[in-house]
Scaffold this active site. Structure first.
Site: not given
Length: 358
Positions: A66, A122, A211, A235, A237
């Site tokens: 990404e 962050r 996870t 988790g 995402d």
């Protein structure tokens, strides 16, 4: 008026992994997290000033790569980050990252930084910041489901920002739990190892799910969670990767970073667009309420957003500027005549550069 110092712009600051570790050792990880939360809140209060878009994602069978860009019209940042859950099987990390902070007026980069460690910091700081507005007041017990690379950072941030002192942890891999317990042994926390997800949430006022598997999983079901709890769901995402049962989402007030991105990647990808969520900048700014009554079930459906990376890079850049010396990269050409790039290729110019460099 934003001014440009040409001399400074010709030097690109570089923060290596070793530099980041030295910075954390010098400042202290807890103090670093506190400072980072301040920068995050500053930028969330300036939400409208930022360019915003769902991140660019290149998906493959084994993971995703990404790019996460944003700008406040003064500075621009982007982060390169991957997510490959299978990597641990071959001795590689699930997530690695680096980032760039640049000057908008000139287009020159100001800093190149490692962000594998910084992303963990962050993400933890963001989770704890959101919980300031969403978690039960005076919460002391947190459940941590998933004890991978993020877990210790999350737990430490909740201790520093919210005062959590008891942590119940669970992972299907017991060695991961023991790793987490050992790493946090001297942090003044009561760490309790649990044998199941059902067990770990008992008595917890805050539940964090983190996870790694890239699949639609159901880590928490509605029957496992009482009213009045705050869920920090970080988790889920990317598309096709979730952790919460849809019925649990439907019971709760759900808060997100940037709704268009979370609709694609978060746990709310399971629900249709009519399901109402609240973007957290409105809560931080005071336009909307976060937790408003004791029995309220709140969920932060966190996927990570570019403005948080911008805040982290801006924070680190300000910190290294305070140091008497930091690493510089010769990343940019710096010829006497800006229009004569080809002149750098001539033997005479190269010889001059070699002598100067010596």
């Amino acid at each position: 008026m934003h001014t440009v110092n040409n001399t400074n712009l010709n030097n690109v600051g570089f923060v290596s992994v070793s530099d980041m570790l030295s910075l954390l050792q010098h400042i202290g990880t807890e103090a670093f997290l506190l400072g980072l939360v301040e920068y995050l809140e500053q930028d969330y209060l300036r939400w409208e000033l930022f360019d915003k878009s769902p991140r660019f994602a290149s998906h493959s069978t084994d993971g995703v790569i990404e790019l996460m860009p944003t700008s406040d019209q003064q500075q621009f940042s982007f982060k390169y980050v991957n997510g490959h859950p299978k990597n641990t099987r071959i001795g590689l990390q699930t997530v690695t990252a680096f980032g760039v902070l640049a000057d908008v007026q000139s287009g020159y980069p100001l800093m190149l930084s490692e962000m594998t460690i910084l992303t963990a910091l962050r993400t933890a700081a963001t989770s704890a910041m959101m919980a300031k507005y969403l978690a039960p007041k005076e919460a002391k017990t947190m459940a941590m489901i998933g004890c991978g690379a993020q877990s210790e950072f999350q737990i430490l941030a909740f201790k520093v920002i919210l005062g959590i002192n008891q942590v119940r942890i669970y992972d299907i891999d017991r060695t991961a739990m023991l790793k987490c317990q050992q790493n946090l042994a001297n942090q003044g926390l009561d760490i309790i190892l649990c044998d199941s997800a059902h067990e770990v949430v008992k008595g917890a006022e805050i539940i964090t799910t983190c996870t790694a598997d890239k699949r639609n999983a159901t880590i928490l079901t509605s029957d496992m969670v009482q009213d009045g709890v705050h869920i920090n769901a970080i988790g889920g995402d990317c598309p096709g990767k979730t952790e919460l049962e849809a019925a649990l989402l439907l019971r709760a007030d759900v808060f997100v970073e940037y709704e268009p991105q979370t609709r694609i990647e978060g746990d709310i990808q399971q629900l249709d667009s009519s399901f109402v969520v609240t973007e957290m900048y409105k809560v931080i700014r005071g336009d909307r309420k976060g937790r408003s009554f004791a029995a309220q079930l709140t969920i932060f459906d966190g996927v990570g957003f570019a403005i948080e990376d911008f805040s982290a890079l801006r924070y680190v850049h300000d910190l290294i500027k305070q140091q008497s010396s930091h690493q510089q990269l010769e990343l940019l050409t710096n010829q006497a005549n800006p229009r004569d790039l080809f002149g750098l290729l001539t033997p005479a110019t190269q010889a001059t550069r070699l002598v100067v460099g010596a």
